[in-house]
Design an enzyme around this catalytic site. Structure first.
Site, mmCIF file in Angstrom:
data_model
loop_
_atom_site.group_PDB
_atom_site.id
_atom_site.type_symbol
_atom_site.label_atom_id
_atom_site.label_comp_id
_atom_site.label_asym_id
_atom_site.label_seq_id
_atom_site.Cartn_x
_atom_site.Cartn_y
_atom_site.Cartn_z
ATOM 1 N N PRO A 136 38.152 9.965 -46.268
ATOM 2 C CA PRO A 136 38.972 11.185 -46.226
ATOM 3 C C PRO A 136 40.149 11.127 -45.271
ATOM 4 O O PRO A 136 40.858 12.134 -45.106
ATOM 5 C CB PRO A 136 37.954 12.229 -45.745
ATOM 6 C CG PRO A 136 37.024 11.456 -44.869
ATOM 7 C CD PRO A 136 36.899 10.097 -45.507
ATOM 8 N N GLU A 137 40.409 9.987 -44.653
ATOM 9 C CA GLU A 137 41.360 9.925 -43.547
ATOM 10 C C GLU A 137 42.744 10.507 -43.862
ATOM 11 O O GLU A 137 43.320 11.250 -43.070
ATOM 12 C CB GLU A 137 41.530 8.474 -43.066
ATOM 13 C CG GLU A 137 40.307 7.922 -42.338
ATOM 14 C CD GLU A 137 39.367 7.155 -43.258
ATOM 15 O OE1 GLU A 137 39.173 7.608 -44.410
ATOM 16 O OE2 GLU A 137 38.833 6.119 -42.843
#
Length: 271
Positions: A136-137
């Site tokens: 999800p960065e």
């Protein structure tokens, strides 16, 4: 013998088991956790009794990834400090790839971001039905520390996962994409990982070591290590500069807490 505060370390039947042990934080990987993982790996690699290494998580999850709350409080700035942080993250992940002994990830619950990269770096990944994977960065303005995913699945799938910040990949999809070996019912992931490890332990350890090195080389000869270092340098540039999305996310987290920051992040992608 070293006392660990963020993990448990045990050796049984030639197998070292490293259990991430911050269940109240979903085993988030802070500086202390990463240092202790390296100490545990040092011990396992130099212990003649150990022929295989299993890494797993205590509580509800394998790990939620690198510790954003710790980063929130530390407020790291500047190229030098970010180089130190990201090198530690990257080098810890790659311990599992470079380890001369076979490494197995036993995953349940969340396995995200940096923790997902550790699972990718392991030779084998066993997942419980509850396991959820993802990167999800980019959704909160961060980069990818250890860009292993394109080497573990095809380019289009890796781009979709990373560039859209997918963070809810279930185990069936993970098997299809090629980064999970086996799926087992909840509660059986560690037992299955240990069964696989015991099989490996019967084989001549020198043969296992040499053959793992040969398999790894088939990736590295194609430039994997150079590519990973290049990606790390890109992430260093991203984090040193600080993206507007990351700054906004952290500001919400400081004012309203991490949970609300994650809700704020997710609301941006509704619909």
């Amino acid at each position: 013998m070293t006392d660990f505060s963020t993990l448990k370390y045990d050796v049984n039947d030639f197998i070292a088991t490293i259990t991430l042990n911050r269940p109240e934080r979903l085993n988030a990987l802070g500086k202390k956790s990463l240092e202790e993982i390296n100490t545990a790996m040092d011990r396992a690699e130099t212990d003649g009794r150990v022929r295989a290494i299993v890494v797993t998580g205590e509580g509800k999850a394998f790990s939620s990834g690198f510790d954003l709350k710790e980063q929130l409080e530390a407020r790291p700035e500047g190229e030098a400090i970010w180089r130190e942080i990201l090198d530690r993250d990257f080098n810890t992940t790659m311990r599992f790839w470079d380890c001369p002994k076979p490494t197995i990830a036993a995953v349940h619950g969340a396995c995200l971001a940096g923790a997902f990269e550790i699972a990718l770096a392991c030779d084998i990944t066993v997942a419980a039905d509850s396991a959820i994977f993802g990167e999800p960065e980019l959704k909160f303005g961060a980069g990818i520390v250890t860009m292993l995913l394109p080497w573990m699945t095809n380019p289009k799938q890796a781009k979709e996962i990373i560039l859209t910040g997918l963070d809810h990949i279930d185990v069936r999809r993970a098997v299809e994409l090629g980064f999970v070996n086996r799926v087992v019912p909840d509660g059986e992931h560690l037992a299955e990982a240990l069964r696989i490890a015991r099989t490996m332990c019967v084989i001549d350890p020198n043969l296992v070591r040499a053959t793992k090195r040969a398999i790894n080389h088939s990736f590295e000869v194609r430039g994997m290590k150079e590519s990973l270092r290049h990606s790390l340098n890109i992430d260093h540039a991203i984090e040193s500069a600080g993206s507007p999305d990351k700054k906004a996310f952290m500001e919400v987290a400081r004012e309203q807490g991490m949970r609300e920051a994650i809700r704020w992040r997710d609301r941006r992608f509704e619909g």
